[in-house]
Design an enzyme around this catalytic site. Structure first.
Site, PDB file in Angstrom:
ATOM      1  N   HIS A  56       0.827  -1.209   0.000  1.00 37.62           N
ATOM      2  CA  HIS A  56       0.000   0.000   0.000  1.00 37.62           C
ATOM      3  C   HIS A  56       0.862   1.261   0.000  1.00 37.62           C
ATOM      4  O   HIS A  56       0.366   2.349   0.288  1.00 37.62           O
ATOM      5  CB  HIS A  56      -0.904   0.030   1.229  1.00 37.62           C
ATOM      6  CG  HIS A  56      -1.779  -1.170   1.393  1.00 37.62           C
ATOM      7  ND1 HIS A  56      -2.679  -1.550   0.431  1.00 37.62           N
ATOM      8  CD2 HIS A  56      -1.875  -2.075   2.392  1.00 37.62           C
ATOM      9  CE1 HIS A  56      -3.313  -2.649   0.845  1.00 37.62           C
ATOM     10  NE2 HIS A  56      -2.840  -2.993   2.019  1.00 37.62           N
ATOM     11  N   HIS A 218      -7.136  -4.484  -1.132  1.00 37.46           N
ATOM     12  CA  HIS A 218      -6.393  -5.705  -1.485  1.00 37.46           C
ATOM     13  C   HIS A 218      -7.005  -6.350  -2.721  1.00 37.46           C
ATOM     14  O   HIS A 218      -6.746  -7.503  -3.017  1.00 37.46           O
ATOM     15  CB  HIS A 218      -6.429  -6.709  -0.337  1.00 37.46           C
ATOM     16  CG  HIS A 218      -6.102  -6.108   0.975  1.00 37.46           C
ATOM     17  ND1 HIS A 218      -7.070  -5.612   1.819  1.00 37.46           N
ATOM     18  CD2 HIS A 218      -4.908  -5.865   1.567  1.00 37.46           C
ATOM     19  CE1 HIS A 218      -6.468  -5.108   2.891  1.00 37.46           C
ATOM     20  NE2 HIS A 218      -5.171  -5.244   2.756  1.00 37.46           N
TER      21      HIS A 218
END
Lengths: 331, 331
Positions: A56, A218
């Protein structure tokens, strides 16, 4: 799978080595790559620690530094860090005034940060946690009970980080973090999947004319798989869902358009332009703006929109100086 | 083609509207979307103007502001801006001390900026140009006679921008820009193509196990199409080519790993880690580092590496305060 790597099992450590070397003026790497810590920790200051699965970036290590996080614990890609990482980080940055964890609401993260908090309590170190759950797309999802914590986590980290820098105590920071989280709503859309290195293939299949509305960071499912629409239509749906959960009125807001990693900045600004019109129609003012790739999902194409209502205190703390690899102003 | 857009022919204007709105504290949009200008221009200061085809964001509009550019002229995607754009920008930001153009060495850009300079001269406004040509991959290429100007352009813009802010005169800025360009070398690699919106399909085809070594920032061919290699091997080839053209010795360098838009930050830091080892083996010190997506090629996966030798003056000017959408520190 096409990636700029040497070996799948060395991606995280080699990337962290590069990160720590590139930003050695701000951060230092903990033993065994367990955490990234701020170089200039302060005694008497509440330490803010976050972390989560890698992939991320710049979240979270990119937000370690003056005015934001004291440490970040990186798990493997899309995998929670372990409690011993948080404990080691905590010992490295503890200033004697307690520790605030900022945790995105995913079951693995919550479990491991809670376990670390209990272990710290046994050692006499006080820990409080702010759990972010800003994603309005779905209630419960693949790895979450309740709503997911997504890009709004950056906003919580920035604002509590600034308040901690000013010397605010742990209880006040916990209350402030919860308040900012409650004033923050997000939603995302994916045009493509991402590819987790260890899997070696796209996380999900998606048609050339489809998008995943409400996707998680995700690549986990959102609300529905639909035909690709215009940026205006996408912004309308996302802003509608976000604004339905925020009070209207003449308030200041932060409007944050976040890229998932594979979408050009040109498109993010175009989405910002569309989202801003909806914000203003709702009676809110885009007093502050942030556009870019800040809370990514590896190479996924798509973006999320986050709106945070900013009262005078939150506005002032958002503007306070910050010096991290991923966010920097005022110094 | 999957993009977050409304209509192909409105991408640029809608994106610029969003950019100008998001950064209204720093920039303003010129009439007819011809340029982005700095809001707080200064009388008596040399104005620095750059520009080029869009699709490389944040270059150039993202570098307009205190300590860097006074204006940027965006062409359509991968297409040069027209001379009237540069002339309008020049009138908007002229501080009476002359104008410095920073131009990437592509035939269209060079022709149009040169034409604008001649038209300005006819109006009695003095213009000098610095042409960047930092790409060591190839001599001459699809749209270039001589070497291409690529990510090193950012370094030239930052350093001459800082010097202009200090009040340096036009001749001195031209000399400084040429000096920094000569001390700057870059090379890129692509793992995927990019997709120009108006074309609607990838610019080039590339195998699932191939990379384009020495690619240009529009996806134009580089040195050769070869099998995908490890990050270490890629960094070794690129750094070898770059360092062969720079003097060795105990010098300070800026090491800049630039993403083309589709490659995650994790991978860029991993490449940085590999490149840094080569830099140090060559006797150079990574005194400053920059890692991120700064000079992009829409959604292309891949990266470039840039090395600039920094003498004391260049180091000081690199560190000077800058306040733009894409690069900010010290203020």
């Amino acid at each position: 799978m096409k990636k700029l790597i040497n070996r799948v099992d060395a991606i995280l450590t080699e990337s962290l080595d590069g990160f720590a070397a590139a930003h050695a003026d701000i951060v230092a790497l903990g033993d065994d790559h367990k955490f990234i810590r701020r170089r200039d920790t302060k005694s008497g200051k509440v330490a803010i620690i976050s972390g989560g699965g890698s992939g991320h970036e710049p979240l979270h290590a990119g937000f370690v530094g003056h005015g934001m996080l004291d440490a970040a614990c990186p798990g493997q890609v899309f995998t929670s860090p372990t409690p011993d990482q948080m404990l080691d980080a905590l010992h490295a940055v503890d200033g004697g005034a307690g520790i605030l964890f900022v945790v995105k609401n995913y079951e693995g993260d919550v479990m491991n940060f809670d376990m670390a908090a209990e272990m710290a309590a046994d050692l006499g170190i006080e820990v409080q946690s702010v759990k972010t759950n800003d994603d309005v797309a779905v209630e419960d999802s693949t790895w979450t009970t309740g709503r997911r914590g997504v890009a709004g986590t950056l906003v919580v980290e920035k604002i509590v980080g600034a308040a901690a820098e000013e010397g605010r105590d742990l209880a006040a920071l916990k209350a402030l973090g919860d308040k900012v989280n409650a004033a923050t709503r997000s939603m995302g859309v994916a045009l493509t999947s991402c590819t987790v290195p260890a899997a070696g293939k796209p996380t999900f299949a998606i048609g050339e004319d489809e998008m995943e509305m409400g996707v998680g960071i995700h690549g986990e499912p959102g609300r529905r798989r639909v035909k690709l629409a215009t940026a205006d239509a996408i912004a309308a749906e996302m802003m509608g869902a976000i604004l339905a959960e925020l009070p209207a009125g003449k308030s200041n807001a932060l409007l944050f358009v976040n890229g998932f990693g594979g979408t050009p900045l040109m498109e993010l600004y175009l989405v910002y332009n569309a989202a801003r019109a909806h914000l203003e129609k709702h009676g809110l003012t885009a007093a502050r703006s942030l556009v870019g790739n800040y809370v990514t999902s590896l190479d996924m194409a798509g973006c999320s929109i986050t709106v945070t209502l900013l009262d005078d205190e939150a506005l002032r703390l958002w503007d306070a100086p910050v010096h991290t690899a991923g966010l920097r102003w005022g110094m």
